[in-house]
Scaffold this active site. Structure first.
Site, PDB file in Angstrom:
ATOM      1  N   ASP A   1       0.882  -1.165   0.000  1.00 55.76           N
ATOM      2  CA  ASP A   1       0.000   0.000   0.000  1.00 55.76           C
ATOM      3  C   ASP A   1       0.931   1.229   0.000  1.00 55.76           C
ATOM      4  OD1 ASP A   1      -2.050   1.750   0.055  1.00 55.76           O
ATOM      5  OD2 ASP A   1      -3.061   0.905   1.800  1.00 55.76           O
TER       6      ASP A   1
HETATM    7  C1  BGC Z   1      -4.900   3.404   0.090  1.00 57.28           C
HETATM    8  C2  BGC Z   1      -5.007   2.381  -1.025  1.00 57.28           C
HETATM    9  C3  BGC Z   1      -4.860   3.066  -2.354  1.00 57.28           C
HETATM   10  C4  BGC Z   1      -3.539   3.816  -2.377  1.00 57.28           C
HETATM   11  C5  BGC Z   1      -3.271   4.519  -3.682  1.00 57.28           C
HETATM   12  C6  BGC Z   1      -3.689   4.296  -0.038  1.00 57.28           C
HETATM   13  O1  BGC Z   1      -3.787   5.389   0.819  1.00 57.28           O
HETATM   14  O2  BGC Z   1      -4.878   2.757   1.335  1.00 57.28           O
HETATM   15  O3  BGC Z   1      -6.220   1.699  -0.943  1.00 57.28           O
HETATM   16  O4  BGC Z   1      -4.946   2.145  -3.395  1.00 57.28           O
HETATM   17  O5  BGC Z   1      -3.548   4.778  -1.347  1.00 57.28           O
HETATM   18  O6  BGC Z   1      -4.077   5.612  -3.852  1.00 57.28           O
END
Ligand code: BGC
Length: 763
Positions: free
Chosen positions: A273
């Site tokens: 993530d």
């Molecule tokens: C989130 C993810 C997301 C990623 C990219 C993170 O803050 O937890 O779910 O895909 O950002 O935007």
């Protein structure tokens, strides 16, 4: 990574490119890896960074890259024919910037319903169709991997991102996620099932240690991912931010290699993530192949570790190989010429229809709904009626062109509203907004907007409206999003909300007119204290950009509701076992990045999943705690009768057949659920667990259909921590054919033989 580094990589191409260099897709992967320098390998395992990123504290959404607004890109190595591919959110549709500098074209995407609503359809074919439409937008706007679906378990109703997630039950979550992945990937675009795993709260999400028993992990928190991996082969998996039992998920070899790959047979790539984890060498060794969005420090750490031998070249080659295998599958690698013109009109129809299918009718006394033909004039209450909420905020948001409010939906469906009341609301909302404190800080645009306070009316005013109008509608709205859990007050109705419902009901009921409450919410709210007042309640969830039209399709009877709850609506928040270990009303500190493992503050630094496997209905049913609306519940405008249930066991599969007949007057669909109870002699098992479900086709009045539900014997097992085995106790099991977890229509019995399947003793 900065632009200079990429430019430098491109320069190498110009100077070093020769016919002998192996090219990805033409030469074998082995040859491409052999031709890569250590530095190139170090670059490939991390993304190309994110504009506005400062250290670990970046601004999500302001990407540099090929598709503006995408969350990230992979590192290109042109001399070896390795392209940069685009990774973009998210679960309710593609999230990219809708406009671009110096470009008069727009790049709006369709905002589809939130995950919770999609799951509430219990319709895997429909979810696959929605996935196909979302994947098509990704493809046509030039994205290669969609960062979705999100399938964490609804452990607690206040988790800020529950709207993106599907259910408190792992089987519903896993099956719906698998259908979504199949749909998206049918376009040749990849998915990233997220957040693997036990990411059940937003508060301090990057540092929280989820302390969970191996049994609860296996049976609840990992199970949904296991189903999705095995039934849909997602192109990528996204590891979660949190620690699991003291080890970061992204640094967890037990999770990412022993379980995911060795045990489940997963062949794809794992990415972090965004800014997740802290030790890139540990991440690579654990089987987390790519770090997103990528920081210069990570690049330096990898190069240094490769040079010092802390990270072996054989080890990074495994990660590199998986990344190259992923790249080979992408539309961009295959040279797909995207149009930037997906069929937004067709997709608007897909989202409108799917949203109507997942709305749950909670109450319908005396056939208040569908609205009678003579009902035309609507008194429309509740600020949210006028400003409908399409979905949640953060990476789960979609930059849509419009949102159809309930007001618009009513007008589109040929109803009229009281214009004076409408004007009063517009003035009230504008005034409320003037007094609202703007949300500040780098994450402001990703946070849920404060909603206007509710408006109350004098008895005379309401009586006058009741005399003139045919029906009253009241919308209760709730906004939630990434980065923060919902405050406990968000679960309960405000005093003004309560007052409005009571007063409107009093005035309208006094003249024999009905009141309908529409819940435009992303997560569970309290219903027990007020549900007696209105005639009908529709849990409309957040239905995407066509939400108001979808609500009216249901209220007008154009669509017969067939959604059912994928989670329990408790009487009180505290009734949830997990509420004893959840960060309730904690200040959100956005400056917190990766502080490492600390076990100082309960529910912030660490969260004990003390309720263990007793999540949602597994707890309420076992402890016999009354609920407001049970798991699996939802009404229809018709009724269904179940008959001729039978069970047979063949080749290790229990097959339950049942006839379902539409015995009412309206065409409709039924969700049939199969719960299983272990022999009464077995201790520490939930009273019942969902083991299969199916949705009938649309049945005309009087029409019947056979529903077949199958449970492999191995699915009756519980995880035994002592023997680290999936163990099925021998004995008589009850197979309950049900319309909801609390509405069992037939109970069948079967003698099940003992089974034992040993697995790795991990996590
Ligand atoms: C989130 C993810 C997301 C990623 C990219 C993170 O803050 O937890 O779910 O895909 O950002 O935007």
């Amino acid at each position: 990574m900065n632009k200079t580094t990429i430019a430098a990589a491109t320069m190498i191409v110009l100077t070093a490119c020769g016919p002998s260099l192996p090219q990805l897709g033409k030469a074998s992967i082995d040859e491409v890896i052999a031709a890569m320098t250590l530095e190139e390998k170090a670059h490939l395992v991390i993304g190309t960074g994110m504009a506005g990123a400062t250290g670990d504290n970046a601004v999500i959404g302001s990407t540099k890259g090929i598709v503006p607004g995408a969350a990230g890109t992979t590192y290109p190595i042109p001399r070896l024919g390795i392209p940069a591919v685009v990774l973009a959110d998210g679960p309710a549709g593609l999230r990219i910037d809708p406009t671009r500098e110096g470009d008069s074209a727009t790049y709006y995407c369709t905002h589809f319903p939130i995950g919770t609503l999609l799951a509430s359809t219990w319709d895997q074919e429909l979810v696959e169709r929605v996935g196909t439409a979302i994947g098509n937008e990704a493809l046509e706007y030039g994205a290669d991997v969609l960062l979705a679906p999100a399938l964490n378990i609804h452990r607690n109703p206040l988790c800020g991102r529950n709207f993106e997630y599907y259910s408190e039950d792992p089987m519903v979550s896993g099956k719906i996620a698998a259908a979504y992945v199949r749909g998206v990937q049918s376009n040749g675009v990849g998915t990233s099932i997220k957040h693997f795993a036990a990411n059940s709260q937003e508060t301090n999400r990057k540092n929280n240690d989820a302390i969970v028993s191996r049994r609860a992990l296996r049976e609840i928190y990992l199970k949904s991912f296991e189903i999705a991996v095995k039934e849909s082969q997602p192109m990528t998996v996204m590891s979660s931010y949190n620690f699991i039992n003291g080890v970061y998920a992204s640094e967890n070899k037990d999770l990412l290699t022993t379980l995911l790959r060795d045990e489940w047979g997963y062949k794809g790539m794992v990415m972090t993530d965004w800014f997740g984890g802290s030790d890139i060498v540990a991440q690579l060794n654990a089987g987390n192949d790519m770090m997103q969005p990528g920081l210069d420090k990570q690049y330096n750490d990898v190069v240094e570790a490769l040079k010092s031998g802390k990270l072996s070249e054989e080890a990074i080659d495994i990660n590199v190989r998986r990344i190259l295998e992923m790249l080979l599958q992408t539309p961009r690698f295959k040279g797909y010429k995207y149009s930037n013109h997906p069929d937004l009109k067709a997709h608007a129809a897909v989202t409108r229809q799917s949203a109507a299918e997942g709305m749950v009718l909670l109450k319908n006394d005396n056939q208040a709904l569908p609205l009678q033909a003579n009902v035309k004039k609507v008194a429309l209450f509740g600020c949210t009626s006028y400003e409908f909420i399409a979905g949640g905020t953060g990476s789960g948001n979609v930059n849509r062109a419009y949102t159809v409010s309930l007001l618009d939906g009513l007008k589109n469906a040929g109803y009229s509203v009281d214009e004076t009341l409408k004007a009063e609301y517009e003035t009230h909302i504008a005034n409320e907004k003037k007094n609202m404190k703007p949300i500040e800080g780098p994450f402001a645009q990703y946070m849920p907007q404060q909603l206007p306070g509710e408006k109350n009316f004098s008895a005379d005013h309401l009586n006058a409206l009741a005399a003139q109008m045919d029906v009253a509608m009241i919308t209760i709205g709730r906004a939630s999003g990434e980065f923060a859990d919902r405050p406990s007050a968000d679960f309960y109705l405000t005093d003004a909300n309560q007052q409005l419902i009571k007063d409107v009901c009093k005035a309208f009921h006094a003249v024999g007119k009905k009141v309908v409450v529409v819940m435009n919410i992303g997560g569970v709210i309290e219903t027990a204290s007020w549900k007696a007042h209105p005639d009908a309640i529709l849990c409309a969830w957040q239905g995407g950009q066509e939400g108001g039209n979808s609500v009216m399709d249901v209220l007008s009877g154009k669509v017969n509701p067939s959604g059912k709850l994928t989670m329990t609506f408790p009487v009180k928040y505290e009734d949830h076992a997990s509420s004893r270990n959840f960060p309730i009303d904690q200040e959100v500190d956005f400056t917190i990045t990766n502080t490492g493992l600390k076990h100082e503050v309960k529910d912030l630094d660490y969260t004990c999943y003390e309720e263990d496997i007793y999540v949602g209905y597994r707890y309420f049913d076992t402890k016999k705690i009354p609920v407001s609306y049970p798991f699996g519940y939802g009404l229809s405008y018709t009724q269904f009768a179940y008959s001729a249930p039978s069970i047979k066991a063949e080749n290790g599969i229990y097959t339950v057949d049942v006839m379902v007949e539409n015995v009412g007057k309206t065409e409709g669909r039924e969700v049939v659920q199969l719960y299983v109870s272990a022999p009464a002699s077995v201790s520490d098992r939930p009273a019942q667990e969902l083991k299969a479900f199916a949705k009938t086709k649309s049945l005309k009045p009087g029409e019947k259909c056979k529903v077949t539900l199958q449970v492999p014997a191995g699915e009756l097992a519980a995880y035994d921590e002592k023997t680290h085995a999936w163990h099925t106790v021998a004995g008589e099991y009850l197979f309950k054919v049900a319309s909801s977890s609390a509405d069992i229509r037939a109970t069948l019995k079967a003698n099940v033989a003992e089974q034992n399947r040993e697995v790795n003793d991990i996590l």
